[in-house]
Design a protein around this motif. Structure first.
Motif, PDB file in Angstrom:
ATOM      1  N   ARG A 276      40.941  28.046  64.082  1.00  0.00           N
ATOM      2  CA  ARG A 276      39.620  28.638  63.871  1.00  0.00           C
ATOM      3  C   ARG A 276      39.457  29.908  64.706  1.00  0.00           C
ATOM      4  N   ARG A 279      41.026  33.040  63.211  1.00  0.00           N
ATOM      5  CA  ARG A 279      40.460  33.569  61.981  1.00  0.00           C
ATOM      6  C   ARG A 279      39.670  34.841  62.251  1.00  0.00           C
ATOM      7  N   ALA A 287      37.139  26.535  54.341  1.00  0.00           N
ATOM      8  CA  ALA A 287      37.572  25.734  55.484  1.00  0.00           C
ATOM      9  C   ALA A 287      37.984  24.335  55.030  1.00  0.00           C
ATOM     10  N   SER A 289      37.275  21.120  55.470  1.00  0.00           N
ATOM     11  CA  SER A 289      36.231  20.275  56.037  1.00  0.00           C
ATOM     12  C   SER A 289      36.704  18.842  56.248  1.00  0.00           C
ATOM     13  N   ARG A 385      32.088  30.820  65.140  1.00  0.00           N
ATOM     14  CA  ARG A 385      33.286  30.857  64.299  1.00  0.00           C
ATOM     15  C   ARG A 385      33.396  29.632  63.391  1.00  0.00           C
ATOM     16  N   TRP A 386      32.595  28.603  63.689  1.00  0.00           N
ATOM     17  CA  TRP A 386      32.617  27.408  62.846  1.00  0.00           C
ATOM     18  C   TRP A 386      31.479  27.539  61.834  1.00  0.00           C
ATOM     19  N   GLU A 387      31.805  28.057  60.672  1.00  0.00           N
ATOM     20  CA  GLU A 387      30.792  28.375  59.684  1.00  0.00           C
ATOM     21  C   GLU A 387      30.277  27.106  59.019  1.00  0.00           C
ATOM     22  N   SER A 390      32.357  24.699  56.962  1.00  0.00           N
ATOM     23  CA  SER A 390      33.363  23.832  57.548  1.00  0.00           C
ATOM     24  C   SER A 390      33.040  22.374  57.311  1.00  0.00           C
TER      25      SER A 390
END
Length: 402
Positions: A276, A279, A287, A289, A385-387, A390
């Motif tokens: 992650r 990216r 992502a 998930s 960064r963890w959209e 995810s």
């Protein structure tokens, strides 16, 4: 006369309990005070010793146990069994529904292991729990019968070993499978199949069964434990070399499984985090998930197993080593307390495991993520960064079912 020191030695030799010494003195006092006043009061040493011997013998022939099962204990057993049954049934329904609609191979393999783990927890909660409840309702086993080895004790002890090792082995296998899937996805897709996964589960159950049946071949033994309502490996009295080897095998396998699971989950988690972080901020790549969901659940399983099982595995090793070397002495009652505490914690593993799948699902994780993102903000934090993509799947239907 029977001096105070001699009386303490007698009480310690026969029972090793200060409460029992008080009971002997109370019996002697009652005997003297209830005697007829017309009879002469004998004070010779021989008469005093005879009175003490009669009192101690009477207590030895009674149903004395160090800790009598209580009504509150019965209520606790019933409530824990009810909670465990409900939790496992709900988790089993969720996992079975998700497994039947899952087409992704990696996710299907994980759900197969998870469903098998919940089924094993459910059976392992009902069978030993029912036997323990039966012993509670019958008042437990007398202390002098603790070293006996009847059929119920053999079955209950074997069940505790079998249903104790199975979840630890399965948690280790699930962590290893996910570690391979995250770090080497191509190798994972070629090696891990549904048939091989079922074979792995069969091997796990067979290995745990073989360990549980070792006392049937005189390689270890089971005995009743304080307060006389459960059976386990003999660790505190009359231990022999085979008992030490059996405990070392059981605890060694359990602790090794926890260590391997910890290592594999750490590698998988770090791999996902670094992926992650590498990216690009503007990337809109979909992502994985399901990898995040499975990793969170695996971490939950690992933490629960470590908290619930480590005390019993460690206390068992400590107890059998000190008992075999003869250095346990008066600490035996402290170790009995530790063993009871350890087995109660281990029982909670079968209650808490299902809640890992109930609470740590993708929809729940997404809500937690959104709440955390609102509190922290997308900038200046790793959460940026963890959209949101995810956590939800590409199809809403799959989210609702899982």
């Amino acid at each position: 006369m029977f001096s105070g020191t001699e009386r303490d030695d007698v009480g310690s030799k026969n029972f090793g309990s200060h409460d029992l010494q008080s009971s002997v003195m109370l019996a002697l006092s009652h005997y003297n005070s209830s005697a007829s006043p017309l009879l002469p009061h004998f004070t010779t040493d021989s008469v005093r010793k005879a009175e003490a011997a009669v009192a101690v013998e009477g207590l030895q022939k009674g149903n004395f146990t160090s800790v009598q099962p209580t009504t509150s204990g019965i209520i606790v057993v019933i409530l824990s069994m009810t909670l465990g049954i409900i939790s496992n049934i709900v988790a089993l329904f969720i996992l079975a529904n998700a497994y039947s609609s899952q087409r992704r191979r990696s996710k299907a393999t994980f759900l197969l292991f998870a469903t098998s783990l919940v089924v094993t927890d459910f059976i392992g909660h009902v069978i030993p729990g029912a036997l323990v409840l039966r012993l509670y309702l019958h008042g437990g086993v007398r202390q002098e019968d603790f070293n006996s080895s009847d059929g119920m004790c053999q079955f209950l002890g074997g069940s505790m070993v079998f249903f104790g090792l199975c979840p630890l082995f399965m948690g280790c296998a699930m962590a290893a499978e996910r570690c391979l899937g995250v770090t080497k996805p191509l190798l994972h897709s070629s090696l891990v199949t549904k048939t091989r996964s079922k074979i792995c589960l069969s091997v796990i159950w067979l290995a745990a069964l073989c360990v549980a049946l070792l006392p049937g071949f005189q390689l270890g033994s089971y005995s009743y434990q304080d307060p006389g309502t459960w059976c386990f490996i003999k660790v505190l009295s009359d231990t022999e070399e085979v008992d030490v080897a059996f405990v070392v095998l059981f605890s060694g396998l359990g602790l090794t499984s926890l260590a391997v699971a910890l290592l594999c989950n750490t590698i998988s988690g770090l791999t996902l985090v670094f992926a992650r972080l590498r990216r690009k901020p503007g990337s809109h790549r979909s992502a994985k998930s399901h990898d995040i969901e499975m990793m969170v659940q695996l971490v939950g399983i690992m933490v629960t197993s470590c908290i619930c099982w480590s005390p019993l595995l460690i206390f068992g090793l400590m107890s059998v080593i000190r008992s075999y070397t003869g250095s346990i002495g008066e600490d035996i009652y402290n170790y009995k307390t530790l063993m009871v505490t350890g087995v109660r914690l281990a029982t909670w593993n079968q209650i808490l495991d299902p809640w890992v799948y109930i609470l740590l699902r993708r929809t729940v994780l997404r809500k937690i993520y959104l709440i955390a993102k609102c509190q922290v903000g997308p900038r200046g934090n790793i959460l940026g960064r963890w959209e949101p993509t995810s956590f939800p799947s590409s199809e809403k239907k799959e989210v609702d079912q899982v």
